[in-house]
Design a protein around this motif. Sequence first.
Motif, PDB file in Angstrom:
ATOM      1  N   ASP A  87      39.355  25.264  37.656  1.00  0.00           N
ATOM      2  CA  ASP A  87      38.413  26.380  37.749  1.00  0.00           C
ATOM      3  C   ASP A  87      38.777  27.447  36.717  1.00  0.00           C
ATOM      4  O   ASP A  87      37.957  27.825  35.893  1.00  0.00           O
ATOM      5  CB  ASP A  87      38.452  26.967  39.161  1.00  0.00           C
ATOM      6  CG  ASP A  87      37.717  28.305  39.257  1.00  0.00           C
ATOM      7  OD1 ASP A  87      36.845  28.576  38.403  1.00  0.00           O
ATOM      8  OD2 ASP A  87      38.009  29.076  40.182  1.00  0.00           O
ATOM      9  N   ILE A  88      40.049  27.896  36.765  1.00  0.00           N
ATOM     10  CA  ILE A  88      40.500  29.031  35.949  1.00  0.00           C
ATOM     11  C   ILE A  88      41.367  28.576  34.773  1.00  0.00           C
ATOM     12  O   ILE A  88      42.260  27.745  34.956  1.00  0.00           O
ATOM     13  CB  ILE A  88      41.357  29.997  36.807  1.00  0.00           C
ATOM     14  CG1 ILE A  88      40.620  30.389  38.095  1.00  0.00           C
ATOM     15  CG2 ILE A  88      41.796  31.206  35.989  1.00  0.00           C
ATOM     16  CD1 ILE A  88      39.715  31.538  37.991  1.00  0.00           C
ATOM     17  N   LEU A  89      41.091  29.130  33.623  1.00  0.00           N
ATOM     18  CA  LEU A  89      41.960  28.948  32.454  1.00  0.00           C
ATOM     19  C   LEU A  89      42.210  30.322  31.861  1.00  0.00           C
ATOM     20  O   LEU A  89      41.268  31.072  31.613  1.00  0.00           O
ATOM     21  CB  LEU A  89      41.292  28.025  31.432  1.00  0.00           C
ATOM     22  CG  LEU A  89      42.112  27.631  30.191  1.00  0.00           C
ATOM     23  CD1 LEU A  89      41.630  26.305  29.629  1.00  0.00           C
ATOM     24  CD2 LEU A  89      42.046  28.693  29.110  1.00  0.00           C
ATOM     25  N   GLU A  90      43.485  30.654  31.657  1.00  0.00           N
ATOM     26  CA  GLU A  90      43.825  31.952  31.074  1.00  0.00           C
ATOM     27  C   GLU A  90      44.845  31.797  29.966  1.00  0.00           C
ATOM     28  O   GLU A  90      45.824  31.061  30.120  1.00  0.00           O
ATOM     29  CB  GLU A  90      44.410  32.891  32.142  1.00  0.00           C
ATOM     30  CG  GLU A  90      43.388  33.398  33.139  1.00  0.00           C
ATOM     31  CD  GLU A  90      44.024  34.286  34.198  1.00  0.00           C
ATOM     32  OE1 GLU A  90      43.267  34.890  34.969  1.00  0.00           O
ATOM     33  OE2 GLU A  90      45.266  34.370  34.250  1.00  0.00           O
ATOM     34  N   ILE A 107      49.224  28.867  28.356  1.00  0.00           N
ATOM     35  CA  ILE A 107      47.957  28.702  29.067  1.00  0.00           C
ATOM     36  C   ILE A 107      48.236  28.478  30.543  1.00  0.00           C
ATOM     37  O   ILE A 107      49.095  27.666  30.904  1.00  0.00           O
ATOM     38  CB  ILE A 107      47.163  27.511  28.491  1.00  0.00           C
ATOM     39  CG1 ILE A 107      46.383  27.943  27.246  1.00  0.00           C
ATOM     40  CG2 ILE A 107      46.209  26.926  29.524  1.00  0.00           C
ATOM     41  CD1 ILE A 107      45.441  26.901  26.714  1.00  0.00           C
ATOM     42  N   ARG A 108      47.531  29.212  31.363  1.00  0.00           N
ATOM     43  CA  ARG A 108      47.639  29.005  32.808  1.00  0.00           C
ATOM     44  C   ARG A 108      46.361  28.345  33.295  1.00  0.00           C
ATOM     45  O   ARG A 108      45.257  28.802  33.008  1.00  0.00           O
ATOM     46  CB  ARG A 108      47.836  30.337  33.541  1.00  0.00           C
ATOM     47  CG  ARG A 108      48.115  30.158  35.039  1.00  0.00           C
ATOM     48  CD  ARG A 108      48.398  31.494  35.714  1.00  0.00           C
ATOM     49  NE  ARG A 108      47.189  32.298  35.866  1.00  0.00           N
ATOM     50  CZ  ARG A 108      46.328  32.180  36.906  1.00  0.00           C
ATOM     51  NH1 ARG A 108      46.557  31.319  37.870  1.00  0.00           N
ATOM     52  NH2 ARG A 108      45.255  32.958  36.964  1.00  0.00           N
ATOM     53  N   LEU A 109      46.524  27.243  34.015  1.00  0.00           N
ATOM     54  CA  LEU A 109      45.391  26.543  34.610  1.00  0.00           C
ATOM     55  C   LEU A 109      45.492  26.642  36.128  1.00  0.00           C
ATOM     56  O   LEU A 109      46.586  26.575  36.685  1.00  0.00           O
ATOM     57  CB  LEU A 109      45.418  25.055  34.230  1.00  0.00           C
ATOM     58  CG  LEU A 109      45.402  24.683  32.758  1.00  0.00           C
ATOM     59  CD1 LEU A 109      45.684  23.194  32.602  1.00  0.00           C
ATOM     60  CD2 LEU A 109      44.075  25.039  32.126  1.00  0.00           C
ATOM     61  N   ALA A 110      44.372  26.789  36.782  1.00  0.00           N
ATOM     62  CA  ALA A 110      44.358  26.759  38.247  1.00  0.00           C
ATOM     63  C   ALA A 110      43.140  25.966  38.671  1.00  0.00           C
ATOM     64  O   ALA A 110      42.058  26.104  38.092  1.00  0.00           O
ATOM     65  CB  ALA A 110      44.298  28.173  38.817  1.00  0.00           C
ATOM     66  N   ASN A 111      43.331  25.110  39.644  1.00  0.00           N
ATOM     67  CA  ASN A 111      42.174  24.317  40.074  1.00  0.00           C
ATOM     68  C   ASN A 111      41.656  24.762  41.441  1.00  0.00           C
ATOM     69  O   ASN A 111      42.204  25.697  42.062  1.00  0.00           O
ATOM     70  CB  ASN A 111      42.472  22.818  40.009  1.00  0.00           C
ATOM     71  CG  ASN A 111      43.435  22.339  41.065  1.00  0.00           C
ATOM     72  OD1 ASN A 111      43.808  23.090  41.968  1.00  0.00           O
ATOM     73  ND2 ASN A 111      43.844  21.094  40.954  1.00  0.00           N
ATOM     74  N   ILE A 112      40.611  24.108  41.883  1.00  0.00           N
ATOM     75  CA  ILE A 112      39.942  24.542  43.115  1.00  0.00           C
ATOM     76  C   ILE A 112      40.762  24.210  44.364  1.00  0.00           C
ATOM     77  O   ILE A 112      40.440  24.676  45.453  1.00  0.00           O
ATOM     78  CB  ILE A 112      38.540  23.898  43.254  1.00  0.00           C
ATOM     79  CG1 ILE A 112      38.644  22.364  43.219  1.00  0.00           C
ATOM     80  CG2 ILE A 112      37.618  24.392  42.147  1.00  0.00           C
ATOM     81  CD1 ILE A 112      37.349  21.677  43.609  1.00  0.00           C
TER      82      ILE A 112
END
Lengths: 61, 61
Positions: free
Chosen positions: B22-25, B32-37
Amino acid sequence: MCEANAYLLKGGKEELILEAVDILEHDEDGKIRLANIFGDQKVLDAKLKSMSLVNHKIILE
Amino acid sequence: MCEANAYLLKGGKEELILEAVDILEHDEDGKIRLANIFGDQKVLDAKLKSMSLVNHKIILE
């Protein structure tokens, strides 16, 4: 429809750059190319700050 | 469902890093930080190369 709207952060405000973005690419020269599902393209001297696909939002700076 | 799968490009091959992102920062320090649902997170020393939201695909390098 899984596209997202791309905004450019300018002075703390989000300015809509392109709607319904499908493709985002970082070029070698540090530019970002956006393309949407309607065939519109934009190339910006910017970088990706963050995005939320669930919220359909891409933030450039 | 509008999430995308994130792949890391390694030696010309795409290695699946995180599904349903969902999230990429982009952090200040170039990570890079990734976060999923599902609440899973990953931080990588990588950068975004390209993505296609219609194809649900994020390519990092």
